[in-house]
Design an enzyme around this catalytic site. Structure first.
Site, PDB file in Angstrom:
ATOM      1  N   CYS A   1      -2.593  -4.757   2.065  1.00 37.58           N
ATOM      2  CA  CYS A   1      -3.023  -5.118   3.411  1.00 37.58           C
ATOM      3  C   CYS A   1      -4.448  -5.631   3.384  1.00 37.58           C
ATOM      4  O   CYS A   1      -5.266  -5.157   2.612  1.00 37.58           O
ATOM      5  CB  CYS A   1      -2.954  -3.914   4.362  1.00 37.58           C
TER       6      CYS A   1
ATOM      7  N   ARG B   1      -8.932   1.399   4.333  1.00 36.06           N
ATOM      8  CA  ARG B   1      -7.871   2.408   4.237  1.00 36.06           C
ATOM      9  C   ARG B   1      -8.057   3.315   3.021  1.00 36.06           C
ATOM     10  O   ARG B   1      -7.299   3.240   2.064  1.00 36.06           O
ATOM     11  CB  ARG B   1      -6.502   1.729   4.154  1.00 36.06           C
ATOM     12  N   PRO B   2      -9.066   4.147   2.998  1.00 31.50           N
ATOM     13  CA  PRO B   2      -9.360   4.926   1.800  1.00 31.50           C
ATOM     14  C   PRO B   2      -8.249   5.905   1.445  1.00 31.50           C
ATOM     15  O   PRO B   2      -7.548   6.418   2.313  1.00 31.50           O
ATOM     16  CB  PRO B   2     -10.643   5.679   2.179  1.00 31.50           C
TER      17      PRO B   2
ATOM     18  N   ARG C   1       0.811  -1.217   0.000  1.00 31.20           N
ATOM     19  CA  ARG C   1       0.000   0.000   0.000  1.00 31.20           C
ATOM     20  C   ARG C   1       0.844   1.267   0.000  1.00 31.20           C
ATOM     21  O   ARG C   1       0.445   2.288  -0.541  1.00 31.20           O
ATOM     22  CB  ARG C   1      -0.900   0.019   1.235  1.00 31.20           C
TER      23      ARG C   1
ATOM     24  N   ILE D   1      -9.166   2.008  14.897  1.00 30.72           N
ATOM     25  CA  ILE D   1      -8.501   2.521  13.696  1.00 30.72           C
ATOM     26  C   ILE D   1      -8.950   1.779  12.445  1.00 30.72           C
ATOM     27  O   ILE D   1      -9.376   2.381  11.460  1.00 30.72           O
ATOM     28  CB  ILE D   1      -6.972   2.433  13.843  1.00 30.72           C
TER      29      ILE D   1
END
Length: 423
Positions: free
Chosen positions: A122, A127-128, A98, A333
């Site tokens: 990942c 995770r934008p 990423r 998160i």
């Protein structure tokens, strides 16, 4: 495919040196694209993600020189960005890591164009990348997402004011790197305050960037015409540091970690003290002594720095599995970051998951079993649990581990663990 076999039962004792931080070295390597002269990066760990980043820089045309020709522990890498003649980061490389998206800001700022494949790498949540895109658009970039690529262009980025909708480490890093060569002043609010972001800023400053507010949620960047060459030493890896300290705490041992940065570890160290550890620090070392005692269970909630790091959640779950009492872990998160739970259950752990919360009841006994690593930090938690399990624990898919830990089996062996890598 290689596996790691851990035989439990030994308390860890001794000293171990910490490698350079994975989450700092990757953006720093990408930042070398901003310079117009060679940049030397030292204390580079030998990790799969570093190898991938070096390949990516080479694909873009940069000349990369590694001391003695290979990546060994604490290597130095010199990146000469002058031959760069490409601005496309291909899917074949980006899909495996990423962090490849971190070339977006540097390529756009330095060369006026960038095409970066939408990232992979990942399995722990969406995770934008929208914060990267919005931030660079605020600096005047024209960006479209099509055919699986982020396509960005700008004659020269212009300073602006941008507030991140959510705290994003790589988003902060990408927009920061774009801003250092922008025309005028940029103000970034709600920035990630992680030490790795600050380390990137120190590297950029060493190359001639003008950045204020390091370590705070507001960064002010005065754009400069160019960045020159220079040298930067990567800070120590606080997650590797924490992993070895947890290993010592779980096994009732006494371990000193050297070449560490204790002032980046407050949240983790306070939880280890809560678990019953005696801790002493110097400027660059941490000694943890459990004096043969079983750790106490701890409650924790992950949150952006300086709170408890999500990258230490799995390791503390392993600690709670063998601790005295019940520990509650809240993950705020990333979604889908409890994938290690099913594997820990195979070792005899008592864990109940309710949404983003895991309730862990400590057990005095785990038993070895074959398990499968699902992501980087999950693989570390399985090794830690294996240190406390009777018999052998065989961990498959350890390529996840090699993305973020340098020679972990050698380092654990030096502390007295029985651990080996097998084909």
């Amino acid at each position: 495919m290689a596996k790691i076999v851990v035989t439990g039962g030994a308390a860890l004792h001794g000293e171990v040196s910490i490698s350079g931080a994975k989450n700092a070295v990757l953006p720093i390597l990408c930042a070398t694209l901003l310079a117009d002269e060679p940049v030397e990066i030292t204390n580079v760990p030998h990790l799969h993600d570093v190898v991938t980043t070096v390949k990516l820089l080479g694909e873009l045309g940069a000349k990369v020189t590694i001391d003695q020709g290979t990546l060994s522990r604490g290597s130095a890498i010199v990146v000469d960005p002058r031959p760069v003649n490409q601005h496309v980061a291909p899917y074949e490389l980006v899909k495996t890591m990423r962090a490849s998206i971190l070339v977006l800001g540097p390529l756009l700022a330095r060369f006026g164009a960038a095409e970066v494949s939408l990232p992979g790498g990942c399995a722990i949540g969406s995770r934008p990348v929208d914060q990267h895109i919005k931030g660079l658009q605020a600096l005047g970039a024209e960006i479209v997402v099509e055919n699986g690529f982020i396509k960005a262009s700008a004659k020269r980025l212009k300073g602006g004011h941008f507030t991140f909708d959510m705290v994003s480490v790589t988003g902060t890093e990408n927009v920061l790197m774009g801003a250092v060569l922008a025309e005028g002043t940029t103000v970034l609010d709600n920035c990630a305050m992680e030490p790795e972001v600050t380390d990137l800023a120190h590297c950029l400053i060493a190359l001639g960037a003008k950045i204020e507010g390091l370590g705070t949620a507001r960064l002010v960047i005065e754009g400069v015409e160019r960045l020159s060459g220079g040298r930067h030493e990567v800070l120590p890896d606080r997650i590797e540091t924490g992993t070895f300290l947890v290993a010592a705490a779980m096994t009732g041992g006494k371990v000193t970690v050297n070449r560490a940065r204790p002032n980046t570890m407050d949240a983790v160290l306070s939880k280890l003290v809560e678990a019953g550890a005696k801790i002493e620090t110097t400027d660059d070392s941490i000694t943890l002594d459990m004096q043969g005692r079983r750790p106490k269970a701890v409650n924790l909630t992950t949150a952006p720095y300086p709170a408890f790091p999500t990258d230490m959640q799995a390791q503390f779950m392993a600690l709670n599995c063998v601790a005295d009492g019940v520990g509650v872990i809240n993950e705020t998160i990333f979604e889908n970051r409890f994938m290690h739970v099913n594997e820990l259950l195979r070792l005899g752990a008592d864990i109940q998951v309710e949404g983003h919360t895991a309730i862990v009841r400590g057990s005095e006994h785990l038993s070895g079993a074959p398990v499968m690593a699902t992501d980087l930090r999950a693989s570390a938690s399985l090794i830690l649990a294996g240190l406390m399990a009777s018999g052998d624990t065989t961990i498959d898919r350890i390529y996840h581990l090699d993305r973020g830990y340098e020679n972990i089996e050698e380092k654990l062996s030096s502390l007295g663990a029985t651990i080996r890598r097998v084909p």
